[in-house]
Design an enzyme around this catalytic site. Structure first.
Site: not given
Length: 551
Positions: A120-122, A192, A441, A467
């Protein structure tokens, strides 16, 4: 070479920590082995991490079998998707806290090597930052993408849920169809399935050579990922013996490689925050302009959801990261090392790639330039970023009147209440690193815009971020941000804004004298509800064009 952990565990003074380890079942024989920290971001609060507890068992089995002693610990893992809206203030700041928490734990325990289990993102960039800072042997096992959902012949991923919100609001789909999309799209655990920040960063890890080949795109629920986890656990023990540290892999040349990789896949615009932040831990400076310089010389070879119909599953079937790197072979430095102890060139020697619709050849790219563009002008003196691979050709050049919102909530209300008209330029300010604080975001407003059929007639400009899960003319990361007195702070409704992506221009059509006059009359008042860590974060966070770090 003596293990780092020996300085803590050997001799008379070592009796104290040895006794504590023994209380958990470790033996004297174990305590003489390389001590491998298993850094796990497992949580029940994030589907990208929900399966990492199972993966960690396979990693540990590999460590044990190859003569190491695994010691697992956790760090936080908030989810961008769940945190939409108010919770999003806390997401980007978590990256630096993840980095710091790992550094503190690893140095306190004097681990000899690390396996980073993350998704995931961070979380992935936070762990990459920690790996760079600690510089002890480290291998990554990313969690992989979730399975897509087939709906009316189309494979859906989470970005389709966001766009379905706009379609439902616009009356384009029924309540029953909307409910089915909501209920069924997230089929499994995993990141995702679009090329959002999670999969951009997960595949960047593989492109860096910090994970075993295939790790970036293997399904989260595949048995192959379990086997890869075990192999990674075994490999880290050898890396400790070889002294193969991140500084030997994460060189300046390799950072340039991963930027080119990101540009070639149409990766997330958040990479402009994370790659410089990781490089900074290595003492390497990557200015925002570097992304634009390389974008002009790196062709776009692939696009994925939401910018195309293809998912990460399609990417994997087409050969994944290794096939993409094979196409880029003549543009990148293949002498860089990987966690296998071999060079990238050696790894690619046996990789074959035949052009498909999913991964184009370098001789027949989707576009001559990479996926990201850096715009400048009197509205963004130090730069702004757009994912140009997700913008319709109709909106590559746009000129229109500003409609100003001072928060994400305001722009959502504008969209949902029918206050946005074709031709408008939505300006969303005070969402930067300091102004947010936390640089939210704005992917929900962006998806609403597209879902409502306005993606080819309305642009967005913000000091917040977007994103990889965003498509449409969404320009973010404007610096200086409004809270620091950037020109965005004094845009007024009706001001004409000019966007020219091919020529890298973002301007407000008023004179410099008028901008300065407005700025002299402007003042900023921080949001009253800010407290705790976020108050400290707001004071110390660096600008977006410096990676929005706190160090």
């Amino acid at each position: 070479m003596k293990n780092r952990s020996a300085s803590m565990l050997e001799g008379l003074a070592g009796a104290y920590p040895r006794s504590l380890y023994k209380s958990m079942g470790y033996t004297n024989k174990d305590l003489k082995k390389p001590v491998i920290g298993i850094v796990n971001s497992w949580t029940e609060a994030n589907p990208g991490h929900f399966h990492l507890r199972q993966l960690s068992q396979h990693v540990k089995n590999g460590v044990w079998e190859n003569g190491g002693m695994p010691v697992e610990f956790n760090t936080i893992a908030p989810c961008d998707g769940i945190a939409q809206g108010r919770g999003m203030h806390y997401i980007l700041p978590s990256r630096d806290i993840i980095c710091a928490s790992i550094e503190l734990m690893v140095e306190a325990n004097r681990f000899d090597g690390l396996v980073m289990l993350c998704s995931c993102d961070k979380i992935v960039p936070g762990m990459l930052m920690a790996a760079a800072s600690l510089d002890i042997p480290t291998i990554f096992v990313t969690g992989g993408p979730m399975e897509p959902f087939e709906h009316n012949g189309e494979m859906l991923v989470l970005s389709d849920v966001k766009e379905a919100m706009g379609k439902y609001k616009a009356g384009k789909i029924t309540k029953e169809e909307f409910d089915e999309i909501e209920d069924e799209t997230c089929q499994t655990c995993g990141a995702c399935g679009m090329m959002g920040t999670a999969n951009t960063m997960g595949t960047i890890v593989e492109a860096f050579g910090l994970s075993l080949p295939g790790c970036g795109t293997l399904s989260a629920v595949s048995s192959a990922r379990l086997r890869l986890a075990k192999e990674s656990g075994a490999r880290i023990v050898d890396m400790v013996k070889e002294g193969l540290t991140p500084s030997k892999i994460m060189t300046e040349e390799n950072f340039e490689n991963v930027i080119r990789y990101t540009l070639a896949i149409g990766g997330s615009s958040n990479a402009v925050l994370h790659i410089p932040a990781i490089a900074k831990q290595m003492g390497i400076k990557i200015p925002l302009e570097k992304f634009d310089e390389l974008s002009k010389k790196t062709p776009l070879l692939a696009k994925f959801k939401p910018a195309s119909p293809y998912t990460l599953k399609d990417f994997h079937r087409a050969g994944g990261v290794q096939a993409l790197l094979k196409e880029l072979e003549k543009l990148i430095n293949t002498n860089v090392l990987t966690v296998l102890g071999t060079t990238l060139g050696e790894n690619l020697r046996n990789v074959e790639h035949k052009e498909t619709e999913v991964i184009k050849s370098i001789k027949n790219p989707l576009a001559a330039e990479g996926g990201l563009a850096v715009l400048k002008g009197n509205l963004a003196p130090r730069g702004a970023v757009v994912k140009q691979s997700g913008v319709s050709p109709k909106m590559m050049v746009h000129r229109g009147p500003a409609k100003v919102a001072n928060s994400e909530e305001e722009v959502r209300d504008m969209l949902l209440n029918g206050k946005v008209k074709p031709g408008d330029v939505l300006v969303i300010r005070y969402e930067g690193p300091k102004g947010g604080p936390g640089m939210r975001e704005l992917s929900i407003p962006a998806a609403l815009l597209v879902g409502m059929g306005l993606g080819e007639s309305v642009a967005m400009v913000s000091d917040g971020r977007y994103s990889g899960a965003t498509r449409g003319p969404c320009i973010g990361y404007v610096t200086p941000e409004a809270a620091e007195g950037g020109p965005l702070a004094v845009v007024e409704d009706g001001d004409i804004i000019k966007i020219d992506i091919p020529n890298r221009i973002l301007e407000i059509e008023i004179s410099d004298e008028e901008i300065n006059r407005r700025l002299k009359a402007w003042h900023y008042t921080s949001r009253k509800e800010i407290k705790g860590f976020m108050k400290t974060y707001q004071k110390i966070v660096k600008p977006a064009d410096e990676g929005a770090t706190i160090t």
